[in-house]
Scaffold this motif. Structure first.
Motif, PDB file in Angstrom:
ATOM      1  N   ARG A 104      96.704 -25.095  62.541  1.00 38.20           N
ATOM      2  CA  ARG A 104      98.132 -25.401  62.290  1.00 38.20           C
ATOM      3  C   ARG A 104      98.770 -26.654  62.674  1.00 38.20           C
ATOM      4  O   ARG A 104      99.477 -27.212  61.846  1.00 38.20           O
ATOM      5  N   SER A 119     106.498 -23.511  71.021  1.00 37.21           N
ATOM      6  CA  SER A 119     105.657 -24.280  69.981  1.00 37.21           C
ATOM      7  C   SER A 119     104.432 -24.056  70.014  1.00 37.21           C
ATOM      8  O   SER A 119     103.889 -23.433  70.722  1.00 37.21           O
ATOM      9  N   ASP A 120     103.914 -24.551  68.758  1.00 39.57           N
ATOM     10  CA  ASP A 120     102.376 -24.087  68.657  1.00 39.57           C
ATOM     11  C   ASP A 120     101.451 -25.025  69.893  1.00 39.57           C
ATOM     12  O   ASP A 120     100.476 -24.411  70.031  1.00 39.57           O
ATOM     13  N   LEU A 128      95.481 -21.679  65.830  1.00 41.63           N
ATOM     14  CA  LEU A 128      96.535 -22.851  66.187  1.00 41.63           C
ATOM     15  C   LEU A 128      96.233 -24.380  65.859  1.00 41.63           C
ATOM     16  O   LEU A 128      97.068 -25.129  65.657  1.00 41.63           O
ATOM     17  N   GLU A 170     101.870 -22.782  73.132  1.00 45.37           N
ATOM     18  CA  GLU A 170     101.229 -21.604  72.930  1.00 45.37           C
ATOM     19  C   GLU A 170      99.358 -22.179  72.898  1.00 45.37           C
ATOM     20  O   GLU A 170      98.588 -21.228  73.612  1.00 45.37           O
TER      21      GLU A 170
END
Length: 66
Positions: A64, A2-3, A61, A6
């Motif tokens: 996002r 998953s973002d 990230l 990460e």
């Protein structure tokens, strides 16, 4: 991955790199397993590049996730 996980991984790697940069600035010396000293100027430059790369990845990230 998953973002969010990460992002957490990149943040942890960044903290480690900054800690190592701090140690280098305080005069730390690193040696390879065979006893050969590591070129600390090159290691410092490498770690600075790593931190810059982590900053870019983290910003991407975060964008996002928001």
């Amino acid at each position: 991955m998953s973002d969010q996980s990460e992002l957490e991984r990149f943040r942890a790697q960044r903290v480690t790199a900054i800690y190592r940069l701090d140690l280098i600035s305080k005069g730390a010396q690193i040696h390879y397993d065979d006893g050969t000293p590591v070129d600390m100027a090159s290691e410092k430059a490498r770690l600075e590049d790593v931190v810059s790369d982590m900053d870019r990845r983290i910003a991407k990230l975060e964008g996002r996730l928001n």
